[in-house]
Design an enzyme around this catalytic site. Structure first.
Site, mmCIF file in Angstrom:
data_model
loop_
_atom_site.group_PDB
_atom_site.id
_atom_site.type_symbol
_atom_site.label_atom_id
_atom_site.label_comp_id
_atom_site.label_asym_id
_atom_site.label_seq_id
_atom_site.Cartn_x
_atom_site.Cartn_y
_atom_site.Cartn_z
ATOM 1 N N ILE A 57 11.539 38.375 -3.403
ATOM 2 C CA ILE A 57 12.706 39.154 -2.988
ATOM 3 C C ILE A 57 12.527 40.643 -3.293
ATOM 4 C CG2 ILE A 57 13.983 38.703 -5.132
ATOM 5 C CD1 ILE A 57 16.558 38.717 -3.367
ATOM 6 N N TYR A 142 34.902 33.194 0.958
ATOM 7 C CA TYR A 142 34.488 34.113 -0.100
ATOM 8 C C TYR A 142 35.548 34.236 -1.191
ATOM 9 C CZ TYR A 142 30.184 35.247 2.244
ATOM 10 O OH TYR A 142 28.933 35.162 2.793
#
Length: 181
Positions: A57, A142
């Protein structure tokens, strides 16, 4: 249990045998407005993407993981960290769950697992999501995962119907050290 799994689902790396499923998801035109996609992806391009997905990443600045049931490696969705900023210790989070697996709490579980990974393994300070105003399901997802609405980007995205507002949702790492703000 591993940090990338719970009793129902696991998050795993993309594999070459995920190509057909990835091709179908990326070329589903009904998702293009929310994914900022404007043209189809070829199998060749996606095959190269799969090869690149093994990068760290910190090098790729993104991470895409497959959402699978705990008992198999079936691809039922994808969850992403993107716009990874190591200096600021933040990243965006995005998710797509295949239609036949929606409404079962899988997306919330996947976002929660990715959040744990981002905070505990990567040491991120915060995560964010940009949610189109016209997508109440994502707002609910979320919010269930602990994110809070922190702002609105006016007329931020354009589709065939015109411009739309985008809501900014953030989640700060609860184990972060307080700062002077």
């Amino acid at each position: 249990m591993h940090i990338l799994e719970n009793k129902n689902i696991k998050l795993r790396s993309l594999e070459p045998n995920d190509l057909d499923e990835l091709f179908d998801i990326e070329n589903d035109t009904s998702l293009w407005d929310i994914s900022n996609t404007h043209a189809p992806y070829s199998r060749d391009l996606l095959s190269k993407y799969l090869e690149e997905s093994a990068k760290d990443i910190y090098e790729a600045k993104q991470l895409r993981l497959v959402v699978s049931p705990i008992e198999s490696d079936e691809l039922i969705g994808l969850v992403d960290l993107f716009q990874f900023e190591p200096h600021h210790r933040r990243a965006g989070v995005g998710i797509i769950i295949k239609k036949e697996h929606q409404g079962k709490g899988i997306a919330t579980q996947a976002v929660e697992l990715m959040t744990q990974y981002a905070f505990k393994s990567l040491g991120l300070h915060q995560l964010f999501a940009h949610i189109p105003l016209k997508n109440p399901g994502s707002r609910q997802l979320y919010e269930k995962a602990g994110f809070s609405h922190s702002g609105t980007l006016k007329e931020w995205t354009k589709d065939r119907h015109g411009y739309s507002d985008v809501l900014i949702y953030q989640l700060l790492n609860p184990e972060r050290k307080p700062t002077n703000t």
